[in-house]
Scaffold this motif. Structure first.
Motif, mmCIF file in Angstrom:
data_model
loop_
_atom_site.group_PDB
_atom_site.id
_atom_site.type_symbol
_atom_site.label_atom_id
_atom_site.label_comp_id
_atom_site.label_asym_id
_atom_site.label_seq_id
_atom_site.Cartn_x
_atom_site.Cartn_y
_atom_site.Cartn_z
ATOM 1 N N ASN A 222 -12.698 -29.291 -34.846
ATOM 2 C CA ASN A 222 -14.130 -28.636 -35.331
ATOM 3 C C ASN A 222 -15.102 -29.431 -34.700
ATOM 4 O O ASN A 222 -14.922 -30.483 -34.117
ATOM 5 N N ASP A 223 -16.404 -28.964 -34.563
ATOM 6 C CA ASP A 223 -17.435 -29.755 -34.147
ATOM 7 C C ASP A 223 -18.413 -29.873 -35.297
ATOM 8 O O ASP A 223 -18.661 -28.983 -36.158
ATOM 9 N N GLY A 346 -16.213 -43.638 -25.374
ATOM 10 C CA GLY A 346 -16.779 -42.271 -24.414
ATOM 11 C C GLY A 346 -15.904 -41.011 -24.662
ATOM 12 O O GLY A 346 -16.210 -40.279 -23.650
ATOM 13 N N SER A 347 -14.827 -41.277 -25.467
ATOM 14 C CA SER A 347 -13.868 -40.222 -25.521
ATOM 15 C C SER A 347 -14.799 -38.946 -26.069
ATOM 16 O O SER A 347 -15.337 -38.727 -27.009
ATOM 17 N N LEU A 348 -14.598 -37.567 -25.418
ATOM 18 C CA LEU A 348 -14.987 -36.287 -25.804
ATOM 19 C C LEU A 348 -14.210 -35.736 -26.853
ATOM 20 O O LEU A 348 -14.887 -35.126 -27.875
ATOM 21 N N GLY A 363 -10.051 -38.043 -36.164
ATOM 22 C CA GLY A 363 -10.351 -38.713 -34.717
ATOM 23 C C GLY A 363 -11.833 -38.322 -34.637
ATOM 24 O O GLY A 363 -12.251 -37.048 -34.474
ATOM 25 N N MET A 364 -12.937 -39.355 -34.581
ATOM 26 C CA MET A 364 -14.324 -39.105 -34.376
ATOM 27 C C MET A 364 -14.325 -39.235 -32.654
ATOM 28 O O MET A 364 -13.489 -40.026 -31.931
ATOM 29 N N MET A 384 -20.590 -33.483 -32.093
ATOM 30 C CA MET A 384 -19.522 -34.345 -31.859
ATOM 31 C C MET A 384 -18.303 -33.564 -32.133
ATOM 32 O O MET A 384 -18.423 -32.743 -33.187
ATOM 33 N N TYR A 385 -17.271 -33.586 -31.625
ATOM 34 C CA TYR A 385 -16.098 -33.017 -31.828
ATOM 35 C C TYR A 385 -15.559 -33.924 -32.823
ATOM 36 O O TYR A 385 -15.009 -35.052 -32.423
#
Length: 421
Positions: A222-223, A346-348, A363-364, A384-385
């Motif tokens: 989700n975002d 920096g993970s998307l 996971g953020m 944020m995902y």
């Protein structure tokens, strides 16, 4: 009279350790409670102190060997100085006189410049060694401010900041017929390095693979619009830090949001044990933090009873002690749910892996401005995902989505955290 140095109790379920580094050599003087050896366990590095003051007279195990709890690994004898007995001088009558014309023997060339780095390297604690290796520093170039001339973590950081620490550069290849320079090829040498895996890295690898093999793992996404949380943080961060002595971060909002969501969807906080499901009526949240040896997950005990300030203080303390290798084994055991923030690197987007026997992990990821539709208009919002990996044997898709939406709603409207919605 000699005293044995034994492997102490290392915590529940930890029965053995690997000798990572001897901090003292045979013949060295040691003080009572001074660390003499560093051990690597499945979770953290542990330093074993000397049981008495004296001299280290014997090392019974080598670096890399695995030893059980209670095993004797060294012996310390009485005495206050680091002494290796020097050979007695020869008797005068046993030495024939040297010929008058014989030239005096050539004095050996000093080896001090080569020996100093090695000696300094032998005195590095595990935390200091990790910093030195991380930044490729020459320990001999760092001024030692610790006891007995030992380099401390503060010494390394000060040298880095001042720019006085020298980096170690690999020597150039020999100029032989096979060298690229001699052959005119101009290609750099193709080299390899083999490094033994630490026990922590081996454990991480084993547990992650066990999670994949055991759990029916699935991830839902989700975002979340971070506007409200960022606004609240910016509004209150100065007053918060002034009152509590710690910065207000984003993690405490997510801990609170997850605690509330776990109450709404208790299966995410449960675990499978044999043919039973264990529902936990408390929330011990694992907070994944980075350490020089890999990712570790200290447990925020009773997170459901903590304030924002308590949560932020505990998380800051975990991060600091993880970097210094000072986390305790009992702080890494247990846990009912885990939060991992890959966004700091920096993970998307990612699919986090479960931390058995837990059934869920959030996971953020990084916050970035993206165009979204609000009230029929395209606007830019900090988004944020979020990713929830869960054990599908225990948690249905509906429950997983319900949990993730509850977290999303709490973050987008932080007032829900205050009125328990």
């Amino acid at each position: 009279m000699a005293s044995d140095v034994t492997i102490p109790a290392l915590g529940e379920s930890v029965t053995e350790a690997t000798v990572g580094q001897w901090l003292k050599n045979v013949g060295d003087a040691v003080a009572a409670d001074e660390p003499i050896v560093s051990l690597e366990t499945d979770k953290v590095a542990v330093e074993v102190p000397a049981p008495m003051a004296g001299v280290l007279v014997e090392q019974l195990v080598k670096v890399g060997e695995t030893v059980a709890v209670g095993a004797v690994i060294a012996r310390i004898g009485e005495g206050g100085a680091a002494v290796k007995p020097a050979p007695a001088p020869p008797k005068a009558e046993a030495t024939p006189p040297a010929p008058a014309a014989a030239p005096p023997p050539e004095a050996p060339k000093p080896e001090a410049p080569k020996a100093e780095p090695a000696a300094a390297d032998d005195m590095l604690s595990p935390a200091v060694r990790r910093l030195v290796e991380q930044y490729h520093l020459d320990p001999a170039s760092i001024a030692a401010g610790g006891k007995d001339g030992r380099i401390t973590k503060e010494d390394v950081l000060a040298a880095i900041e001042a720019g006085t620490a020298k980096t170690i550069i690999a020597p150039p290849p020999a100029q032989g017929s096979d060298s690229p320079q001699a052959s005119g090829g101009g290609q750099p040498p193709r080299t390899e390095e083999r490094v033994r895996m630490t026990r922590l890295r081996q454990t991480i690898a084993r547990r992650l693979k066990e999670a994949q093999n055991t759990a029916a793992m699935l991830t839902t996404f989700n975002d979340v619009d971070m506007s409200a949380v960022i606004e609240a943080r910016n509004r209150y961060k100065d007053a918060f830090e002034k009152k509590h002595g710690v910065r207000l971060g984003l993690m405490s909002f997510f801990v609170k949001a997850c605690v509330q969501a776990l109450k709404d969807v208790p299966s995410v906080n449960a675990a499978i044990e044999g043919e039973e499901i264990v529902y936990r009526r408390y929330a011990d949240i694992g907070i994944a933090v980075s350490s020089p040896g890999g990712l570790v997950v200290p447990i925020l005990k009773n997170a459901d009873q903590r304030s924002f300030a308590d949560t932020e203080k505990a998380i800051a303390d975990f991060g600091r002690r993880a970097r210094d290798g000072q986390l305790k084994i009992e702080e890494l055991q247990g846990g009912t749910f885990t939060i991992s923030n890959g966004g700091v690197f920096g993970s998307l987007m990612s699919t986090p892996i479960l931390n058995p026997p837990q059934s869920g992990v959030l996971g953020m990821h990084r916050v970035e401005d993206r165009p979204v539709v609000r009230d029929g208009a395209i606007v830019v919002r900090p988004m944020m995902y979020l990713a929830l990996s869960y054990d599908h044997r225990l948690i249905d898709g509906k429950e997983a989505v319900t949990f993730l939406v509850a977290v999303k709603n709490a973050i987008e409207d932080p007032a829900r955290l205050l009125i328990d919605l």
